[in-house]
Design a protein around this motif. Sequence first.
Motif, PDB file in Angstrom:
ATOM      1  N   ILE A  20       0.915  -1.310  -0.186  1.00  0.00           N
ATOM      2  CA  ILE A  20       0.114  -0.039   0.038  1.00  0.00           C
ATOM      3  C   ILE A  20       0.658   1.134   0.133  1.00  0.00           C
ATOM      4  CG2 ILE A  20      -1.618   1.470   1.444  1.00  0.00           C
ATOM      5  CD1 ILE A  20      -2.787  -1.342   2.134  1.00  0.00           C
ATOM      6  N   GLN A  21       1.844   1.188   0.979  1.00  0.00           N
ATOM      7  CA  GLN A  21       3.033   2.459   0.992  1.00  0.00           C
ATOM      8  C   GLN A  21       3.554   2.541  -0.155  1.00  0.00           C
ATOM      9  OE1 GLN A  21       4.511   1.247   4.887  1.00  0.00           O
ATOM     10  NE2 GLN A  21       3.159   2.597   5.848  1.00  0.00           N
ATOM     11  N   GLU A  22       3.956   1.627  -0.931  1.00  0.00           N
ATOM     12  CA  GLU A  22       4.885   1.815  -1.983  1.00  0.00           C
ATOM     13  C   GLU A  22       3.897   2.297  -3.081  1.00  0.00           C
ATOM     14  OE1 GLU A  22       6.304  -2.291  -3.033  1.00  0.00           O
ATOM     15  OE2 GLU A  22       7.867  -1.972  -1.713  1.00  0.00           O
ATOM     16  N   ILE A  23       2.759   1.737  -3.635  1.00  0.00           N
ATOM     17  CA  ILE A  23       1.736   2.255  -4.344  1.00  0.00           C
ATOM     18  C   ILE A  23       1.610   3.858  -4.117  1.00  0.00           C
ATOM     19  CG2 ILE A  23      -0.510   2.175  -5.593  1.00  0.00           C
ATOM     20  CD1 ILE A  23      -0.092  -1.021  -5.070  1.00  0.00           C
ATOM     21  N   TRP A  24       0.988   4.158  -2.814  1.00  0.00           N
ATOM     22  CA  TRP A  24       0.636   5.495  -2.396  1.00  0.00           C
ATOM     23  C   TRP A  24       1.723   6.317  -2.554  1.00  0.00           C
ATOM     24  CZ3 TRP A  24      -3.991   7.453  -1.901  1.00  0.00           C
ATOM     25  CH2 TRP A  24      -3.679   8.963  -1.217  1.00  0.00           C
ATOM     26  N   SER A  25       2.907   6.107  -2.600  1.00  0.00           N
ATOM     27  CA  SER A  25       3.990   7.106  -2.736  1.00  0.00           C
ATOM     28  C   SER A  25       4.226   7.411  -4.457  1.00  0.00           C
ATOM     29  CB  SER A  25       5.676   6.410  -2.365  1.00  0.00           C
ATOM     30  OG  SER A  25       5.949   5.373  -3.458  1.00  0.00           O
ATOM     31  N   ARG A  26       3.793   6.589  -5.086  1.00  0.00           N
ATOM     32  CA  ARG A  26       3.497   6.994  -6.559  1.00  0.00           C
ATOM     33  C   ARG A  26       2.079   7.700  -6.779  1.00  0.00           C
ATOM     34  NH1 ARG A  26       6.469   2.383  -6.807  1.00  0.00           N
ATOM     35  NH2 ARG A  26       4.923   0.869  -6.801  1.00  0.00           N
ATOM     36  N   VAL A  27       1.291   7.555  -6.265  1.00  0.00           N
ATOM     37  CA  VAL A  27      -0.098   8.007  -6.177  1.00  0.00           C
ATOM     38  C   VAL A  27      -0.014   9.507  -5.766  1.00  0.00           C
ATOM     39  CG1 VAL A  27      -2.383   8.253  -5.351  1.00  0.00           C
ATOM     40  CG2 VAL A  27      -1.489   5.858  -5.976  1.00  0.00           C
ATOM     41  N   TYR A  28       0.803   9.498  -4.533  1.00  0.00           N
ATOM     42  CA  TYR A  28       0.769  10.912  -3.890  1.00  0.00           C
ATOM     43  C   TYR A  28       1.636  12.014  -4.223  1.00  0.00           C
ATOM     44  CZ  TYR A  28       0.097  13.915   0.405  1.00  0.00           C
ATOM     45  OH  TYR A  28      -0.125  15.072   0.982  1.00  0.00           O
ATOM     46  N   ALA A  29       2.471  11.287  -5.350  1.00  0.00           N
ATOM     47  CA  ALA A  29       3.537  12.455  -6.050  1.00  0.00           C
ATOM     48  C   ALA A  29       2.514  13.435  -7.012  1.00  0.00           C
ATOM     49  CB  ALA A  29       4.371  11.551  -6.884  1.00  0.00           C
ATOM     50  N   VAL A  34      -4.616  13.284  -9.028  1.00  0.00           N
ATOM     51  CA  VAL A  34      -5.439  12.088  -8.564  1.00  0.00           C
ATOM     52  C   VAL A  34      -6.630  12.157  -7.517  1.00  0.00           C
ATOM     53  CG1 VAL A  34      -5.150   9.598  -7.472  1.00  0.00           C
ATOM     54  CG2 VAL A  34      -3.303  10.649  -8.973  1.00  0.00           C
ATOM     55  N   GLY A  35      -6.358  13.268  -6.722  1.00  0.00           N
ATOM     56  CA  GLY A  35      -7.408  13.750  -5.721  1.00  0.00           C
ATOM     57  C   GLY A  35      -8.604  14.306  -6.734  1.00  0.00           C
ATOM     58  N   VAL A  36      -8.342  15.011  -7.627  1.00  0.00           N
ATOM     59  CA  VAL A  36      -9.413  15.662  -8.101  1.00  0.00           C
ATOM     60  C   VAL A  36     -10.210  14.767  -9.133  1.00  0.00           C
ATOM     61  CG1 VAL A  36      -9.830  17.442 -10.268  1.00  0.00           C
ATOM     62  CG2 VAL A  36      -8.252  18.088  -8.300  1.00  0.00           C
ATOM     63  N   SER A  37      -9.324  13.789  -9.607  1.00  0.00           N
ATOM     64  CA  SER A  37     -10.050  12.702 -10.526  1.00  0.00           C
ATOM     65  C   SER A  37     -11.088  11.790  -9.522  1.00  0.00           C
ATOM     66  CB  SER A  37      -8.823  11.502 -11.101  1.00  0.00           C
ATOM     67  OG  SER A  37      -8.207  12.338 -11.985  1.00  0.00           O
ATOM     68  N   ILE A  38     -10.520  11.788  -8.429  1.00  0.00           N
ATOM     69  CA  ILE A  38     -11.265  10.896  -7.522  1.00  0.00           C
ATOM     70  C   ILE A  38     -12.724  11.660  -7.083  1.00  0.00           C
ATOM     71  CG2 ILE A  38     -11.524   9.789  -4.946  1.00  0.00           C
ATOM     72  CD1 ILE A  38      -8.296   9.155  -5.300  1.00  0.00           C
ATOM     73  N   VAL A 123     -14.467   4.535  -5.184  1.00  0.00           N
ATOM     74  CA  VAL A 123     -14.314   5.395  -6.449  1.00  0.00           C
ATOM     75  C   VAL A 123     -12.788   5.643  -5.926  1.00  0.00           C
ATOM     76  CG1 VAL A 123     -14.319   7.736  -7.282  1.00  0.00           C
ATOM     77  CG2 VAL A 123     -16.524   6.430  -6.578  1.00  0.00           C
ATOM     78  N   MET A 124     -12.134   5.661  -5.109  1.00  0.00           N
ATOM     79  CA  MET A 124     -10.523   5.759  -5.023  1.00  0.00           C
ATOM     80  C   MET A 124      -9.970   4.513  -5.391  1.00  0.00           C
ATOM     81  SD  MET A 124      -8.500   6.285  -1.374  1.00  0.00           S
ATOM     82  CE  MET A 124      -8.828   4.585  -0.695  1.00  0.00           C
ATOM     83  N   LEU A 125     -10.401   3.457  -5.034  1.00  0.00           N
ATOM     84  CA  LEU A 125      -9.741   2.321  -5.609  1.00  0.00           C
ATOM     85  C   LEU A 125      -9.900   2.349  -7.091  1.00  0.00           C
ATOM     86  CD1 LEU A 125      -9.364   1.346  -2.653  1.00  0.00           C
ATOM     87  CD2 LEU A 125     -10.200  -0.945  -3.400  1.00  0.00           C
ATOM     88  N   GLU A 126     -10.935   2.522  -7.754  1.00  0.00           N
ATOM     89  CA  GLU A 126     -11.122   2.433  -9.076  1.00  0.00           C
ATOM     90  C   GLU A 126     -10.224   3.244  -9.856  1.00  0.00           C
ATOM     91  OE1 GLU A 126     -15.064   3.947 -10.111  1.00  0.00           O
ATOM     92  OE2 GLU A 126     -16.004   1.990  -9.064  1.00  0.00           O
ATOM     93  N   VAL A 127     -10.112   4.743  -9.481  1.00  0.00           N
ATOM     94  CA  VAL A 127      -9.272   5.441 -10.002  1.00  0.00           C
ATOM     95  C   VAL A 127      -7.859   5.059  -9.692  1.00  0.00           C
ATOM     96  CG1 VAL A 127      -8.500   7.882  -9.779  1.00  0.00           C
ATOM     97  CG2 VAL A 127     -10.705   7.564  -9.688  1.00  0.00           C
ATOM     98  N   ILE A 128      -7.446   4.717  -8.689  1.00  0.00           N
ATOM     99  CA  ILE A 128      -6.137   4.306  -8.562  1.00  0.00           C
ATOM    100  C   ILE A 128      -5.635   3.184  -9.292  1.00  0.00           C
ATOM    101  CG2 ILE A 128      -4.266   3.284  -6.904  1.00  0.00           C
ATOM    102  CD1 ILE A 128      -5.632   5.005  -4.591  1.00  0.00           C
ATOM    103  N   ALA A 129      -6.542   2.224  -9.545  1.00  0.00           N
ATOM    104  CA  ALA A 129      -6.456   0.848 -10.265  1.00  0.00           C
ATOM    105  C   ALA A 129      -6.149   1.372 -11.857  1.00  0.00           C
ATOM    106  CB  ALA A 129      -7.664  -0.010 -10.051  1.00  0.00           C
ATOM    107  N   GLU A 130      -7.030   2.417 -12.271  1.00  0.00           N
ATOM    108  CA  GLU A 130      -6.994   2.690 -13.779  1.00  0.00           C
ATOM    109  C   GLU A 130      -5.668   3.645 -14.105  1.00  0.00           C
ATOM    110  OE1 GLU A 130     -10.382   4.766 -14.332  1.00  0.00           O
ATOM    111  OE2 GLU A 130     -11.848   3.222 -14.061  1.00  0.00           O
ATOM    112  N   GLU A 131      -5.367   4.570 -13.063  1.00  0.00           N
ATOM    113  CA  GLU A 131      -4.102   5.302 -13.170  1.00  0.00           C
ATOM    114  C   GLU A 131      -2.893   4.693 -12.935  1.00  0.00           C
ATOM    115  OE1 GLU A 131      -4.272   9.208 -12.980  1.00  0.00           O
ATOM    116  OE2 GLU A 131      -6.549   9.330 -13.395  1.00  0.00           O
TER     117      GLU A 131
END
Length: 166
Positions: A20-29, A34-38, A123-131
């Motif tokens: 989770i932390q590894e993926i989140w580090s890329r998302v949070y960059a 990503v937040g707006v997309s969500i 929705v957050m999971l959907e967007v992260i999975a797609e992005e």
Amino acid sequence: MEIERWERSEEISDAEKKLIQEIWSRVYANCEDVGVSILIRFFVNFPSAKQYFSQFKHMEDPLEMERSLQLRKHARRVMGAINTVVENLNDSEKVSSVLALVGKAHALKHKVEPIYFKKLTGVMLEVIAEEYPNDFTPEAHGAWTKMKTLIYTHVTAAYKEVGWAQ
């Protein structure tokens, strides 16, 4: 009317926390985008959620939402709260404390129905999975599903604690 079930979260293993932390580090960059997309996907899929936001509840057009400074500001706050949870996955008291504050504020101040947290985290999971499709393996999906439940469980526990009545 859906009857809310107060769920228990499943334990997130150390390996899942790391994933989770590894993926989140890329998302949070790309936190704001990503937040707006969500949030845009959330409001498009669940337009009734906009009733809680006087600044953008009238917006129908996703492009107008994307340009909204208030929506961007809220996206940064949401992503910041999730970031605090992800950074502290090994500190259950900190996670509980952060999510209790979020839950209590949304219950008492904003009067948001708790089911919207389940919808938002989905929705957050959907967007992260797609992005981030290369990162979102079946193992990652399982870990993030537990994360989604953890967020929802702690937030709704705060609602219960303050005596939320629908």
